[in-house]
Design an enzyme around this catalytic site. Structure first.
Site, PDB file in Angstrom:
ATOM      1  N   GLU A  98      39.889  43.431  34.610  1.00 14.55           N
ATOM      2  CA  GLU A  98      39.933  44.433  33.529  1.00 14.55           C
ATOM      3  C   GLU A  98      41.302  45.192  33.696  1.00 14.55           C
ATOM      4  O   GLU A  98      41.710  45.193  35.116  1.00 14.55           O
ATOM      5  CB  GLU A  98      38.594  45.101  33.641  1.00 14.55           C
ATOM      6  N   ASP A  99      41.673  45.909  32.882  1.00 16.62           N
ATOM      7  CA  ASP A  99      42.819  46.740  33.016  1.00 16.62           C
ATOM      8  C   ASP A  99      42.519  47.913  33.693  1.00 16.62           C
ATOM      9  O   ASP A  99      43.125  48.566  34.588  1.00 16.62           O
ATOM     10  CB  ASP A  99      43.490  46.844  31.841  1.00 16.62           C
ATOM     11  N   ASP A 102      36.782  53.099  32.945  1.00 14.01           N
ATOM     12  CA  ASP A 102      36.776  54.502  32.665  1.00 14.01           C
ATOM     13  C   ASP A 102      35.531  55.099  32.773  1.00 14.01           C
ATOM     14  O   ASP A 102      34.920  55.132  33.809  1.00 14.01           O
ATOM     15  CB  ASP A 102      37.598  54.624  31.388  1.00 14.01           C
ATOM     16  N   PHE A 151      45.797  59.611  30.841  1.00 13.83           N
ATOM     17  CA  PHE A 151      45.709  58.447  29.738  1.00 13.83           C
ATOM     18  C   PHE A 151      47.042  57.467  30.221  1.00 13.83           C
ATOM     19  O   PHE A 151      48.360  58.053  29.775  1.00 13.83           O
ATOM     20  CB  PHE A 151      45.530  58.855  28.431  1.00 13.83           C
ATOM     21  N   ASP A 158      47.653  50.019  26.487  1.00 15.06           N
ATOM     22  CA  ASP A 158      48.251  50.535  25.243  1.00 15.06           C
ATOM     23  C   ASP A 158      47.732  51.843  24.619  1.00 15.06           C
ATOM     24  O   ASP A 158      46.687  52.374  25.217  1.00 15.06           O
ATOM     25  CB  ASP A 158      47.736  49.495  24.084  1.00 15.06           C
ATOM     26  N   ARG A 164      52.312  48.021  25.471  1.00 15.29           N
ATOM     27  CA  ARG A 164      51.808  47.134  26.275  1.00 15.29           C
ATOM     28  C   ARG A 164      52.830  46.226  27.029  1.00 15.29           C
ATOM     29  O   ARG A 164      52.479  45.888  28.307  1.00 15.29           O
ATOM     30  CB  ARG A 164      50.844  45.862  25.479  1.00 15.29           C
TER      31      ARG A 164
HETATM   32  P1  IMP Z   1      35.008  52.110  29.788  1.00 15.07           P
HETATM   33  O1  IMP Z   1      35.041  51.755  30.945  1.00 15.07           O
HETATM   34  O2  IMP Z   1      33.982  51.538  28.806  1.00 15.07           O
HETATM   35  O3  IMP Z   1      35.326  53.552  29.105  1.00 15.07           O
HETATM   36  O4  IMP Z   1      36.349  51.316  28.739  1.00 15.07           O
HETATM   37  C1  IMP Z   1      37.548  51.241  29.387  1.00 15.07           C
HETATM   38  C2  IMP Z   1      38.455  50.779  28.402  1.00 15.07           C
HETATM   39  O5  IMP Z   1      38.893  51.665  27.780  1.00 15.07           O
HETATM   40  C3  IMP Z   1      39.666  50.051  29.173  1.00 15.07           C
HETATM   41  O6  IMP Z   1      39.382  48.736  28.952  1.00 15.07           O
HETATM   42  C4  IMP Z   1      40.604  50.311  28.055  1.00 15.07           C
HETATM   43  O7  IMP Z   1      40.940  49.509  27.109  1.00 15.07           O
HETATM   44  C5  IMP Z   1      40.448  51.861  27.651  1.00 15.07           C
HETATM   45  N1  IMP Z   1      41.065  52.853  28.236  1.00 15.07           N
HETATM   46  C6  IMP Z   1      40.418  53.747  29.206  1.00 15.07           C
HETATM   47  N2  IMP Z   1      41.328  54.436  29.583  1.00 15.07           N
HETATM   48  C7  IMP Z   1      42.495  54.148  29.216  1.00 15.07           C
HETATM   49  C8  IMP Z   1      43.704  54.458  29.573  1.00 15.07           C
HETATM   50  O8  IMP Z   1      44.074  55.670  30.279  1.00 15.07           O
HETATM   51  N3  IMP Z   1      44.744  54.050  28.887  1.00 15.07           N
HETATM   52  C9  IMP Z   1      44.895  52.900  27.744  1.00 15.07           C
HETATM   53  N4  IMP Z   1      43.410  52.379  27.775  1.00 15.07           N
HETATM   54  C10 IMP Z   1      42.307  52.980  28.454  1.00 15.07           C
HETATM   55 MG    MG Z   2      40.152  47.151  28.410  1.00  7.61          MG
END
Ligand code: IMP
Ligand code: MG
Length: 176
Positions: A98-99, A102, A151, A158, A164
């Protein structure tokens, strides 16, 4: 106006990718059974491409794309596949790539689905482990960087589909 503040350089990222790839290799090399490296699109595509080329074993590769509906952080948020996997995970070890983690909701959903599909083991590897807004307990076994808040964009990440392609990671700063 939007400003980008450098956070992790391309060189720092490459060093961390090497470190994490070595940790992952050590974890899986002696494992019997098939290993699937699963890229969470779109954000992880750059990290995934760099990481898998540094692994010293031969995983199967696949891709998913997940979409969230409802308010981004509300407990009632729903996650669904907008692109599902193409290979079976039954009795296989799955490494989710995963990138950024959060709130943890996206990967909590994905992990649950992989469990119901009979994955033999599941581990999470994330370029960035962002902990401030975590709502769901998740074990991020492998991560290149930890962040408290902010962020960030670049290296696959992105802001409204932009940035990206940047080779490093930057924080988005909105000037008043
Ligand atoms: P979560 O863990 O379900 O809240 O979702 C995480 C997703 O939210 C990541 O895979 C990203 O696509 C997006 N995301 C969360 N924080 C960031 C950030 O700082 N920059 C860009 N995308 C983010
Ligand atoms: Mg993602």
């Amino acid at each position: 106006m939007t400003r980008l503040r450098p956070v992790f350089s391309a060189q720092e990222i490459a060093q961390q990718v090497d470190r994490v790839a070595a940790e992952i290799t050590a974890r899986y090399r002696e494992e019997d059974g098939e290993i699937v490296a699963l890229c969470v699109l779109k954000g992880a595509f750059v990290f995934f491409a760099d990481l898998v080329r540094k692994l010293d074993f031969e995983p199967q590769l696949d891709f998913v794309r997940l979409a969230s509906y409802g308010q981004a952080t509300s407990p009632g948020e729903k996650v669904t596949f907008s692109k599902d996997m193409e290979i079976s995970v039954k009795d296989k070890h799955v490494l989710i790539v995963e990138d950024i983690v959060d709130t943890g909701r996206t990967l909590a959903y994905l992990t649950k689905v992989l469990e119901t599909r009979g994955a033999r083991s599941i581990a999470i590897c994330s370029l960035i482990d962002k902990r401030e807004r975590r709502e769901v307990e998740l074990d991020v076994a492998f991560s290149c960087f930890q962040m408290d808040k902010g962020f960030v964009v670049g290296f696959g990440l992105d802001y409204a589909e932009r940035y990206r392609q940047l080779p490093g990671v930057y924080e988005v700063c909105e000037d008043a």
